[in-house]
Motif scaffolding. Structure first.
Motif, PDB file in Angstrom:
ATOM      1  N   GLU A 111      -5.710   1.320  -5.361  1.00 61.70           N
ATOM      2  CA  GLU A 111      -5.883   0.690  -4.051  1.00 61.70           C
ATOM      3  C   GLU A 111      -6.751  -0.555  -4.161  1.00 61.70           C
ATOM      4  O   GLU A 111      -6.455  -1.604  -3.568  1.00 61.70           O
ATOM      5  CB  GLU A 111      -6.512   1.688  -3.081  1.00 61.70           C
ATOM      6  N   SER A 145      -3.045   2.005   8.914  1.00 62.97           N
ATOM      7  CA  SER A 145      -2.585   3.071   8.028  1.00 62.97           C
ATOM      8  C   SER A 145      -2.606   4.414   8.735  1.00 62.97           C
ATOM      9  O   SER A 145      -3.405   4.657   9.643  1.00 62.97           O
ATOM     10  CB  SER A 145      -3.464   3.131   6.776  1.00 62.97           C
ATOM     11  N   PHE A 187       0.836  -1.200   0.000  1.00 59.64           N
ATOM     12  CA  PHE A 187       0.000   0.000   0.000  1.00 59.64           C
ATOM     13  C   PHE A 187       0.876   1.257   0.000  1.00 59.64           C
ATOM     14  O   PHE A 187       0.664   2.173  -0.786  1.00 59.64           O
ATOM     15  CB  PHE A 187      -0.890   0.020   1.253  1.00 59.64           C
ATOM     16  N   TYR A 190     -13.198   0.713   3.269  1.00 64.00           N
ATOM     17  CA  TYR A 190     -12.668   2.064   3.021  1.00 64.00           C
ATOM     18  C   TYR A 190     -13.670   3.133   3.440  1.00 64.00           C
ATOM     19  O   TYR A 190     -13.308   4.136   4.079  1.00 64.00           O
ATOM     20  CB  TYR A 190     -12.313   2.224   1.540  1.00 64.00           C
ATOM     21  N   LEU A 225      -0.601   4.724  -1.872  1.00 65.62           N
ATOM     22  CA  LEU A 225      -2.056   4.670  -1.761  1.00 65.62           C
ATOM     23  C   LEU A 225      -2.540   5.246  -0.455  1.00 65.62           C
ATOM     24  O   LEU A 225      -3.682   5.692  -0.359  1.00 65.62           O
ATOM     25  CB  LEU A 225      -2.534   3.215  -1.903  1.00 65.62           C
ATOM     26  N   SER A 264      -5.617  -4.488  -3.451  1.00 63.39           N
ATOM     27  CA  SER A 264      -6.359  -5.302  -2.483  1.00 63.39           C
ATOM     28  C   SER A 264      -6.878  -6.590  -3.126  1.00 63.39           C
ATOM     29  O   SER A 264      -6.753  -7.685  -2.547  1.00 63.39           O
ATOM     30  CB  SER A 264      -7.531  -4.491  -1.919  1.00 63.39           C
ATOM     31  N   PRO A 276     -12.134   3.387  -2.216  1.00 62.76           N
ATOM     32  CA  PRO A 276     -10.732   3.162  -2.579  1.00 62.76           C
ATOM     33  C   PRO A 276     -10.440   3.713  -3.971  1.00 62.76           C
ATOM     34  O   PRO A 276     -11.308   3.693  -4.862  1.00 62.76           O
ATOM     35  CB  PRO A 276     -10.595   1.638  -2.530  1.00 62.76           C
TER      36      PRO A 276
END
Length: 836
Positions: free
Chosen positions: A801, A829, A20, A789, A25, A805, A797
């Motif tokens: 992203e 994150s 990520f 998200y 991202l 995933s 996302p």
């Protein structure tokens, strides 16, 4: 989960996070990675244009020198043709029309004999003059102990807290801290140990001089320079027999440091200061040589013992001049033209923006762009309610195209019960609302009362008066619990000063405040207002009766003086015996002429909403910790008063400003700004917010002992004693009336809690949790990732992203564990963990 699988799971999910971040991202990580490069770019400076003076001016324009010891520092300023100014004190040539009266040495006027003369200062063909009068030159001028000797010891640092000014002294030699107790110092200096430290017959042999000159071993190092101002004062005082001033000698009333706030641009790298003392006999004398100086930001400006401010960087610094217990400040701004900088004239929503942007334009700091709608939704909801926006709120917000939807969101959130819950938690922290101080029943009643105060927008001045003047049963009048938490007048003094004045006055308990103007008399004068608070048991469970007793006085421990009620900067007041002293204090505190209350409350609210106080820390107002934008602070204080002390109105004003709504992403010209609000302040969610946010993402509520199911962490009336997660992330135990009790520092324990702690792990893996319920409900991988998200980050996302995933899920045999990895990576994150 067995240990082998746990390690495999951690390793696998760590790779997910790295993927990520590598793809940029997680936007906050990307922004952070750019800051160093931006800082280097913003350091590019435009070429410095040649300076050409158009006029020359001097401070002071006239002076009177009293006695042979007098002197007057001059400050010469050249005004350039391009509206720039430069200190040229050391660059001028000086000439006295009558050198037998006065002359100039290194920019300092020194007397030579009685009479009058004119001093000329010239530079580049420009001339300016100072009218000088010298009187009493031929009269004895002994060194005054109280205003010169003590000042010399303070200037040299001999009576600092780390040296001989500590309570036990150093090496058997004890002085009062910064000269607050002259009687003690006099005994120590000329009477202790048979006066072995001084030699009036041979002053230069005195240990009082030889040690700080390092002619004899001295643990404090070199403190004096031979023939320097402090050395001369101390030597002459010893040579004169170490006398004190006769009765009736003029006393110092105040000092003033000049020049007043000044902006210096490219090429102007120094600024000479002068400090004038105003005495009780009406005379004005230069005290620069014995004044101690401090800079609020050594990275911008440093001050030499000779009162010369030197550029160390670009920005603003407040210079504090301290002469004994008298203080004065001035502000010096060093600017550097930034190559390529152009002011974009951003839109201004209200006066907050006018004042912030005026400062940014002056300092050539470019404000960030406006935050995205999704960032604003998440930021505003967290700031007002302490929770994440729900998926439904996010979807409705994204679909709303109204131009005033941000203002409507603020208005809606301010009227929610969640706002009252979250902001009453903040007040509970500061008012030390815990069951150990207030009792198990009392802490519930107090939190409910605080909730109603916030919900109903009770005027904050009335809120303060209700607390400070409360009487009666603590069960029937919860405001009286303020006096159950504050058990004596000392506790009440320090708590009240910090909460409602923004002053940390604790240092003045044992001695005059070493870094502020507050004295022991101020401290115990405030304590006198709270001395007559009585407390008695009622016989009912968890109940106490607060009343006003008819007697009780406070004695100043050093002088033995019985103290009257003192109102800061106003003086002592006589309170009739049948009146509540607290009411007199509270009316002054919240009155229109009080210089502290509105500014303190407005700054505290700004700090909670924006993430950093205009004065920071928000409860530490002092001359040496000035506001970063004084005009902004004054406006907010005035706005608070004009609104009838409405907390909601002030919050609404702040949040509707473009300043509040700026992005946290920095640019080339504000990458190094952490003071002037050119971008949103990035800060970690507090402990309660973070736990509730994890619960929201995972769909698993936290169970708190003794509380109903579904209770949110922000709703807790009392900090749980054994909740590891909340403790690790800095939830205060509410023992101090200080914002500092809530820890905001990141640490290893927090990382371990997030990476491998039971809170995140168990909630993500629960079959009853959001993730497993979506899997059981037949949701596709893309739908699940999108919901994660939306819940965690209040946005969908990005395509990259989502692709990352889905690739991760497809590459793993266990779909459930792979989706748990995605949830874990999002929770870990920066974009989730931080308010931005």
């Amino acid at each position: 989960m067995n240990s082998g699988f746990r390690l495999h799971w951690i390793a696998r999910t760590a790779l997910t996070v790295l993927a990520f971040n590598h793809a940029q991202l997680l936007t906050l990580s990307h922004a952070s990675a750019q800051e160093d490069a931006n800082a280097q770019e913003s350091s590019a400076e435009a070429p410095v244009a040649p300076f050409k003076a158009a006029t020359l001016s001097v401070l002071p324009a006239e002076c009177t020198l009293i006695g042979p010891r007098a002197a007057q520092q001059l400050v010469l300023t050249a005004n350039g043709e391009l509206a720039t100014i430069r200190d040229v004190t050391t660059d001028c040539e000086y000439r006295s029309e009558n050198p037998a009266v006065a002359d100039v040495q290194n920019g300092v006027v020194v007397p030579k004999g009685n009479g009058e003369t004119i001093i000329h200062a010239t530079r580049d063909g420009l001339d300016t003059t100072v009218r000088v009068k010298v009187v009493r030159f031929d009269e004895p001028s002994p060194v005054p102990f109280h205003t010169s000797v003590l000042a010399a010891l303070t200037k040299s640092g001999c009576n600092m807290g780390a040296c001989h000014g500590s309570p036990s002294g150093k090496g058997g030699f004890r002085l009062s801290l910064r000269g607050y107790d002259p009687a003690l110092d006099l005994v120590t200096l000329r009477g202790e140990y048979f006066n072995r430290r001084s030699n009036v017959l041979a002053p230069d042999e005195s240990l009082l001089l030889r040690k700080p000159l390092m002619q004899v071993a001295h643990g404090g190092g070199r403190r004096l320079d031979t023939n320097g101002p402090s050395h001369q004062v101390l030597r002459d005082w010893i040579a004169e027999g170490m006398k004190t001033e006769p009765e009736g000698t003029a006393t110092l009333e105040r000092i003033e440091v000049l020049p007043t706030p000044r902006v210096l641009r490219d090429g102007a790298n120094t600024q000479q200061l002068v400090v004038n003392g105003y005495y009780s006999d009406g005379t004005v004398r230069d005290v620069t040589a014995l004044t101690a100086f401090d800079s609020s930001d050594e990275g911008v400006a440093a001050v030499s013992p000779e009162a010369v401010v030197r550029r160390e960087g670009r920005g603003e610094a407040t210079i504090l001049a301290r002469y004994l217990d008298r203080m004065s400040t001035t502000q010096i701004t060093f600017l550097t033209e930034r190559k390529g900088f152009q002011w974009p004239t951003p839109a201004e929503n209200n006066q907050v923006d006018q004042l912030v942007f005026r400062k940014l334009e002056q300092l050539q700091i470019l404000p960030s762009e406006l935050s995205t709608d999704t960032d604003f939704l998440r930021r505003a909801t967290l700031d007002l309610t302490g929770r994440l926006p729900s998926n439904e709120e996010t979807q409705a917000w994204l679909a709303d195209s109204a131009p005033d939807k941000r203002a409507k969101l603020i208005d809606r959130l301010l009227e929610t019960d969640e706002y009252a819950t979250f902001w009453s938690m903040k007040w509970g922290d500061l008012l030390r609302s815990n069951s150990r101080k207030l009792s198990p029943t009392g802490v519930h009643k107090f939190r409910r009362w605080l909730y109603e105060v916030v919900r109903d927008d009770k005027p904050l001045d009335q809120f303060a008066r209700d607390l400070l003047t409360a009487t009666g049963s603590t069960q029937q009048n919860p405001a009286a619990l303020y006096w159950k938490a504050s058990r004596d007048e000392i506790d009440a003094t320090e708590t009240t000063a910090q909460l409602f004045l923004g002053i940390r006055i604790q240092c003045a308990k044992c001695h005059n405040h070493p870094f502020e103007k507050w004295t022991q008399n101020d401290y115990y004068g405030i304590a006198a207002a709270f001395k007559r608070v009585g407390r008695k048991e009622t016989g009912l469970p968890d109940d106490e009766f607060i009343y006003v007793s008819q007697g009780g006085d406070v004695t100043q421990p050093r002088t033995g003086q019985t103290m009257k009620v003192r109102l800061l900067l106003q003086g002592d007041v006589d309170v009739p015996a049948d009146q509540d002293r607290r009411r007199v204090f509270a009316e002054w505190l919240t009155g229109p002429s009080n210089p502290f209350f509105a500014r303190s409350v407005a700054n505290r609210i700004w700090g909670h909403v924006v993430g950093k106080g205009i004065v920071d820390p928000v409860d530490d107002f002092r001359d040496s910790n000035p506001p970063s934008n004084p005009e902004l602070l004054n406006f907010l204080a005035d706005e608070l008063v004009r609104s009838g002390f409405s907390g909601k109105h002030l919050i609404r004003t702040i949040m509707n400003s473009r300043t509040y709504q700026l992005s946290s992403q920095r640019n080339e010209f504000n990458a190094d700004d952490d003071m002037y609000f050119s971008h949103a302040t990035t800060r970690m969610l507090n402990a309660e917010q973070l736990l509730d946010a994890i619960c929201a993402v995972t769909g698993q509520q936290e169970d708190f002992k003794g509380m109903p199911a579904g209770t949110l962490a922000v709703s807790l009336v009392d900090p749980p004693e054994d909740h590891k997660f909340l403790q690790v992330f800095g939830q205060p135990q509410r023992e101090l009336p200080c914002e500092c009790e809530r820890s905001t520092d990141s640490n290893l324990s927090q990382a371990l809690q997030l990476i491998n702690g039971p809170t995140v792990h168990n909630k993500l893996r629960s079959d009853a949790g959001r993730l497993h319920q979506m899997i059981a409900g037949g949701k596709s991988d893309a739908e699940i990732v999108e919901q994660l998200y939306l819940t965690a980050l209040s946005r969908k996302p990005l395509p990259a992203e989502l692709e990352t995933s889905l690739k991760h899920v497809a590459a793993n045999e266990d779909r459930t564990r792979a989706l748990e990895d995605i949830g874990w990576a999002i929770i870990n994150s920066k974009e989730f963990l931080f308010q931005h």
